[in-house]
Design a protein around this motif. Structure first.
Motif, short mmCIF file in Angstrom:
data_model
loop_
_atom_site.label_atom_id
_atom_site.label_comp_id
_atom_site.label_asym_id
_atom_site.label_seq_id
_atom_site.Cartn_x
_atom_site.Cartn_y
_atom_site.Cartn_z
N PRO A 159 0.83 -1.22 0.00
CA PRO A 159 0.00 0.00 0.00
C PRO A 159 0.85 1.25 0.00
CG PRO A 159 0.09 -0.94 2.19
CD PRO A 159 0.79 -1.93 1.28
N SER A 160 0.24 2.33 -0.41
CA SER A 160 0.90 3.63 -0.37
C SER A 160 0.58 4.30 0.96
CB SER A 160 0.43 4.49 -1.55
OG SER A 160 1.01 5.78 -1.48
N ILE A 161 1.55 4.34 1.85
CA ILE A 161 1.37 4.97 3.16
C ILE A 161 1.62 6.47 2.99
CG2 ILE A 161 2.09 5.02 5.58
CD1 ILE A 161 0.87 2.37 4.71
N ASN A 162 0.55 7.24 2.95
CA ASN A 162 0.69 8.66 2.64
C ASN A 162 0.04 9.58 3.67
OD1 ASN A 162 -1.97 8.07 2.15
ND2 ASN A 162 -1.82 8.30 -0.07
N GLY A 163 -0.02 9.14 4.90
CA GLY A 163 -0.57 10.01 5.93
C GLY A 163 -1.12 9.23 7.11
N LEU A 164 -1.68 9.97 8.07
CA LEU A 164 -2.22 9.33 9.26
C LEU A 164 -3.41 8.44 8.94
CD1 LEU A 164 -2.05 12.27 11.84
CD2 LEU A 164 -0.54 10.28 11.66
N GLY A 165 -4.13 8.74 7.83
CA GLY A 165 -5.26 7.92 7.45
C GLY A 165 -4.85 6.48 7.16
N SER A 166 -3.71 6.31 6.50
CA SER A 166 -3.22 4.96 6.19
C SER A 166 -2.82 4.23 7.47
CB SER A 166 -2.01 5.05 5.25
OG SER A 166 -2.35 5.70 4.04
N VAL A 167 -2.18 4.96 8.40
CA VAL A 167 -1.79 4.35 9.68
C VAL A 167 -3.03 3.98 10.49
CG1 VAL A 167 -0.54 4.71 11.83
CG2 VAL A 167 0.37 5.63 9.69
N ALA A 168 -4.05 4.84 10.47
CA ALA A 168 -5.28 4.54 11.19
C ALA A 168 -5.97 3.32 10.61
CB ALA A 168 -6.21 5.75 11.14
N PHE A 169 -5.94 3.19 9.27
CA PHE A 169 -6.54 2.01 8.65
C PHE A 169 -5.81 0.75 9.08
CE2 PHE A 169 -6.70 -1.15 5.24
CZ PHE A 169 -8.07 -1.31 5.11
N LEU A 170 -4.47 0.80 9.12
CA LEU A 170 -3.69 -0.35 9.57
C LEU A 170 -4.04 -0.71 11.01
CD1 LEU A 170 -1.49 -2.46 9.14
CD2 LEU A 170 0.21 -0.72 9.73
N ALA A 171 -4.23 0.31 11.85
CA ALA A 171 -4.64 0.06 13.24
C ALA A 171 -6.00 -0.62 13.29
CB ALA A 171 -4.66 1.36 14.02
N GLY A 172 -6.90 -0.23 12.38
CA GLY A 172 -8.22 -0.87 12.33
C GLY A 172 -8.13 -2.33 11.93
N ILE A 173 -7.22 -2.66 11.01
CA ILE A 173 -7.02 -4.06 10.61
C ILE A 173 -6.48 -4.86 11.78
CG2 ILE A 173 -5.74 -5.61 9.09
CD1 ILE A 173 -7.93 -4.14 7.66
N ILE A 174 -5.49 -4.29 12.49
CA ILE A 174 -4.92 -4.98 13.65
C ILE A 174 -6.00 -5.23 14.70
CG2 ILE A 174 -3.30 -4.74 15.58
CD1 ILE A 174 -1.43 -3.28 13.69
N LEU A 175 -6.90 -4.25 14.88
CA LEU A 175 -7.97 -4.40 15.87
C LEU A 175 -8.89 -5.57 15.53
CD1 LEU A 175 -9.28 -3.19 18.41
CD2 LEU A 175 -10.65 -1.73 16.92
N LEU A 176 -9.03 -5.89 14.24
CA LEU A 176 -9.85 -7.02 13.84
C LEU A 176 -9.32 -8.33 14.42
CD1 LEU A 176 -10.56 -6.22 10.08
CD2 LEU A 176 -12.17 -6.05 11.98
N PHE A 177 -8.02 -8.39 14.71
CA PHE A 177 -7.41 -9.60 15.22
C PHE A 177 -7.31 -9.62 16.75
CE2 PHE A 177 -5.93 -9.30 10.88
CZ PHE A 177 -5.93 -10.62 10.44
N ALA A 178 -7.85 -8.61 17.41
CA ALA A 178 -7.74 -8.53 18.86
C ALA A 178 -8.71 -9.49 19.54
CB ALA A 178 -8.02 -7.10 19.32
N GLY A 179 -8.30 -10.02 20.68
CA GLY A 179 -9.20 -10.84 21.49
C GLY A 179 -8.79 -12.29 21.66
N VAL A 180 -7.59 -12.68 21.17
CA VAL A 180 -7.21 -14.09 21.27
C VAL A 180 -7.00 -14.53 22.73
CG1 VAL A 180 -6.19 -14.28 18.98
CG2 VAL A 180 -4.80 -13.46 20.87
#
Length: 276
Positions: free
Chosen positions: A192-213
């Motif tokens: 992906p093209s990491i071009n700002g805080l929006g991209s980092v926030a999206f990555l954080a949202g993906i990581i959150l999908l894996f939370a709870g193990v």
């Protein structure tokens, strides 16, 4: 299955599918940086404290005392208070698309009623005891997450086998225009093209999908051989979660153009297109 139920939700598939081919990077990054380490930690601590009540409270209490143990388990509980209405809101929209009028998905009263009924129903089921909860969770995640996820994957493979184009290999008009303006050849990107805080926030949202193990480590001492069986269950759950998220989102992205994917409508549209 209880761990898969706590982590895996099909509501995340459209969000990842919107990234097209670059979703593979996001999923692998989240798996290697978060899911596998979290599973290893939960497996190690779950086995080490298997003779006690287990869970986050016991782990944190052993290291920092009962006050911090209480704080940790309270934080784990309060984030579920916020998170579950989000998931149930998606479920309300899915029910509206499948069995009722899709316009109901935009009704706050309808969505609120579904959330409250499901939340209180789950509360009363929990009060019935762990045995009932485990059975409801096991069959619920099989019927509500695993089997629908497998259906999406199978239908996605049939879609490819029928010779249809893979939408995640296509470039959206916005990306195409931007790359042509920069003098580059438009193509689907794996990275992906990491071009700002929006991209980092999206990555954080993906990581959150894996939370709870780690959430069901409190039940480790109910196994016949917790020291061996709990780590095995963690690795099995992590494998199921990774496969459902990766293959499921790829299948949605293969059918629906990224610009047309929304949270509930995208998944329902993918089902309808695949079944047709």
């Amino acid at each position: 299955m209880m761990t898969v139920a706590a982590v895996c939700s099909l509501r995340g598939l459209p969000m990842m599918a919107r990234e097209g081919l670059s979703m593979i990077f996001y999923i692998l990054f989240s798996t290697l940086i978060f899911l596998i380490p979290a599973s290893l930690v939960a497996a190690e601590l779950g086995g080490a404290f298997s003779k006690e009540s287990g869970g986050v409270y016991t782990w944190v209490k052993a290291a920092f005392g009962s006050r911090w143990g209480f704080t940790a388990i309270w934080l784990q509980w309060i984030q579920n208070v916020v998170w579950y209405p989000t998931v149930l809101g998606f479920a309300a929209g899915a029910l509206a698309y499948l069995f009722m009028d899709p316009e109901l998905a935009n009704s706050g009263a309808y969505t609120g009623a579904v959330i409250l009924i499901a939340y209180w129903g789950a509360t009363f089921i929990t009060l019935a005891g762990t045995d009932i909860v485990s059975k409801v969770t096991k069959y619920g995640v099989l019927l509500g997450t695993v089997l629908p996820g497998i259906l999406i994957i199978v239908l996605g493979l049939l879609w490819v086998n029928m010779g249809n184009p893979l939408e995640f290999l296509q470039v959206s008009p916005a990306v195409e225009a931007a790359e042509k303006a920069a003098g580059q050849l438009p193509h689907a990107r794996l990275f992906p093209s990491i071009n700002g805080l929006g991209s980092v926030a999206f990555l954080a949202g993906i990581i959150l999908l894996f939370a709870g193990v780690e959430v069901h480590a409190v039940h480790a001492n109910e196994l016949e051989d917790p020291g061996k069986q709990f780590p095995e269950s963690m690795f099995l759950a992590a494998t199921v979660i990774f496969l459902l998220f990766t293959l499921g989102s790829l299948c949605v992205a293969a059918v629906i153009p990224a610009r047309e994917i929304s949270l509930t409508a995208g998944l329902m549209q993918a089902f309808k297109m695949l079944l047709s």
